[in-house]
Design a protein around this motif. Structure first.
Motif, PDB file in Angstrom:
ATOM      1  N   VAL A  20       0.842  -1.198   0.000  1.00 32.00           N
ATOM      2  CA  VAL A  20       0.000   0.000   0.000  1.00 32.00           C
ATOM      3  C   VAL A  20       0.873   1.243   0.000  1.00 32.00           C
ATOM      4  O   VAL A  20       1.798   1.372   0.801  1.00 32.00           O
ATOM      5  CB  VAL A  20      -0.935   0.011   1.224  1.00 32.00           C
ATOM      6  CG1 VAL A  20      -1.740   1.314   1.258  1.00 32.00           C
ATOM      7  CG2 VAL A  20      -1.867  -1.184   1.187  1.00 32.00           C
ATOM      8  N   ILE A  21       0.576   2.170  -0.913  1.00 35.63           N
ATOM      9  CA  ILE A  21       1.300   3.437  -1.006  1.00 35.63           C
ATOM     10  C   ILE A  21       0.519   4.566  -0.334  1.00 35.63           C
ATOM     11  O   ILE A  21       1.093   5.411   0.346  1.00 35.63           O
ATOM     12  CB  ILE A  21       1.586   3.770  -2.481  1.00 35.63           C
ATOM     13  CG1 ILE A  21       2.509   2.699  -3.075  1.00 35.63           C
ATOM     14  CG2 ILE A  21       2.177   5.164  -2.633  1.00 35.63           C
ATOM     15  CD1 ILE A  21       2.640   2.776  -4.566  1.00 35.63           C
ATOM     16  N   ALA A  22      -0.799   4.577  -0.526  1.00 37.71           N
ATOM     17  CA  ALA A  22      -1.635   5.629   0.065  1.00 37.71           C
ATOM     18  C   ALA A  22      -3.001   5.045   0.390  1.00 37.71           C
ATOM     19  O   ALA A  22      -3.642   4.437  -0.464  1.00 37.71           O
ATOM     20  CB  ALA A  22      -1.771   6.809  -0.885  1.00 37.71           C
ATOM     21  N   GLU A  23      -3.423   5.236   1.626  1.00 35.26           N
ATOM     22  CA  GLU A  23      -4.729   4.725   2.067  1.00 35.26           C
ATOM     23  C   GLU A  23      -5.202   5.540   3.256  1.00 35.26           C
ATOM     24  O   GLU A  23      -4.424   5.882   4.138  1.00 35.26           O
ATOM     25  CB  GLU A  23      -4.634   3.256   2.446  1.00 35.26           C
ATOM     26  CG  GLU A  23      -5.954   2.637   2.866  1.00 35.26           C
ATOM     27  CD  GLU A  23      -5.824   1.157   3.170  1.00 35.26           C
ATOM     28  OE1 GLU A  23      -6.784   0.415   2.910  1.00 35.26           O
ATOM     29  OE2 GLU A  23      -4.757   0.751   3.674  1.00 35.26           O
ATOM     30  N   ASP A  24      -6.494   5.860   3.257  1.00 37.09           N
ATOM     31  CA  ASP A  24      -7.085   6.627   4.347  1.00 37.09           C
ATOM     32  C   ASP A  24      -8.573   6.297   4.369  1.00 37.09           C
ATOM     33  O   ASP A  24      -9.245   6.421   3.340  1.00 37.09           O
ATOM     34  CB  ASP A  24      -6.860   8.121   4.127  1.00 37.09           C
ATOM     35  CG  ASP A  24      -7.284   8.974   5.322  1.00 37.09           C
ATOM     36  OD1 ASP A  24      -8.237   8.588   6.015  1.00 37.09           O
ATOM     37  OD2 ASP A  24      -6.679  10.024   5.550  1.00 37.09           O
ATOM     38  N   SER A  25      -9.082   5.901   5.498  1.00 39.44           N
ATOM     39  CA  SER A  25     -10.488   5.502   5.585  1.00 39.44           C
ATOM     40  C   SER A  25     -11.454   6.667   5.402  1.00 39.44           C
ATOM     41  O   SER A  25     -12.659   6.464   5.263  1.00 39.44           O
ATOM     42  CB  SER A  25     -10.753   4.834   6.939  1.00 39.44           C
ATOM     43  OG  SER A  25     -10.482   5.730   8.001  1.00 39.44           O
ATOM     44  N   SER A  26     -10.933   7.906   5.387  1.00 35.39           N
ATOM     45  CA  SER A  26     -11.802   9.074   5.273  1.00 35.39           C
ATOM     46  C   SER A  26     -11.839   9.661   3.869  1.00 35.39           C
ATOM     47  O   SER A  26     -12.510  10.666   3.638  1.00 35.39           O
ATOM     48  CB  SER A  26     -11.358  10.157   6.264  1.00 35.39           C
ATOM     49  OG  SER A  26     -10.065  10.637   5.924  1.00 35.39           O
ATOM     50  N   THR A  27     -11.132   9.053   2.915  1.00 37.55           N
ATOM     51  CA  THR A  27     -11.091   9.622   1.575  1.00 37.55           C
ATOM     52  C   THR A  27     -10.788   8.543   0.541  1.00 37.55           C
ATOM     53  O   THR A  27     -10.517   7.395   0.887  1.00 37.55           O
ATOM     54  CB  THR A  27     -10.029  10.745   1.484  1.00 37.55           C
ATOM     55  OG1 THR A  27     -10.161  11.429   0.234  1.00 37.55           O
ATOM     56  CG2 THR A  27      -8.625  10.171   1.607  1.00 37.55           C
TER      57      THR A  27
END
Length: 223
Positions: free
Chosen positions: A62-69
């Motif tokens: 995973v390079i970029a992950e955010d539960s809000s976006t």
């Protein structure tokens, strides 16, 4: 340029860059996490290394992950001098950037090209690298509902700091979008191309490594 039409979990919007020093590729893509129809806050940017024979090197990471976006529209380019990749992606109108070292380790620092609090909505980005001047360039489209769309570019030093102000590549009111960019190693300049006139024409413009324009924008393809 997101994956809102994805019916189930899966991957889309690939990007690829090659590391000639270590002889391998870095492949990026948007990963849809849900097993049902696409919903908000359901995508991330993932990557995997591929060797010269097409075999995967290690597992997906995973390079970029955010539960809000949501994250989408990745782009990637390799810096052979400092042995690292620059990755960019879009999240709700903001263009983000991050470095990945050639061994796969992620930089802890994330930076932005655009900010929806002060600028129009950023679209998909494109990347290139000048190994002579040791500068990256990021080009992207901006959607401005109050007026018209534009193409912008930003030169970056090899450490990710901005090299000058952002450049207004095209602001002619003809709805420019979806840029692509390449570097000319002989004449040392970048060529940015994009859709124009509501997808009826392709235009281009050359940019020098010092941030000046080598020429006015010019047509490449007509309807």
């Amino acid at each position: 340029c997101d994956c809102r039409n994805a019916p189930t979990a899966g991957s889309c919007h690939p990007a690829i860059a090659h590391d000639p020093i270590n002889g391998r590729y870095l492949g990026l893509y948007v990963k849809i996490k849900s097993t049902s129809h696409y919903s908000d806050n359901d995508s991330r940017i993932s990557g995997v290394f591929v060797d010269s024979s097409g075999s995967l090197l290690g597992s997906e990471f995973v390079i970029a992950e955010d539960s809000s976006t949501d994250y989408y529209c990745p782009s990637v380019v390799f810096d052979p001098t400092h042995l690292k990749y620059l990755v960019t992606w879009n999240s709700k109108g903001i263009i983000y950037g991050k470095f990945i070292h050639s061994d796969g380790s992620l930089s802890s620092t994330r930076f932005t090209m655009t900010n929806t609090a002060t600028a129009p909505c950023g679209r998909c980005s494109a990347l290139s690298y000048d190994d002579t001047a040791q500068k990256f360039i990021v080009a992207w489209g901006e959607e401005n509902l109050a007026s018209h769309d534009s193409i912008y570019a930003q030169l970056l030093n090899y450490d990710g700091s901005f090299a000058g102000s952002r450049l207004a590549v095209s602001d002619d009111g003809a709805s420019p979008a979806f840029p692509s960019i390449a570097y000319d190693e002989q004449f040392h300049r970048f060529l940015v191309v994009w859709d124009s006139a509501d997808y009826l024409q392709i235009k281009g413009r050359m940019i020098n490594p010092d941030g000046t324009f080598a020429a006015n924008e010019f047509p490449i393809s007509f309807a």
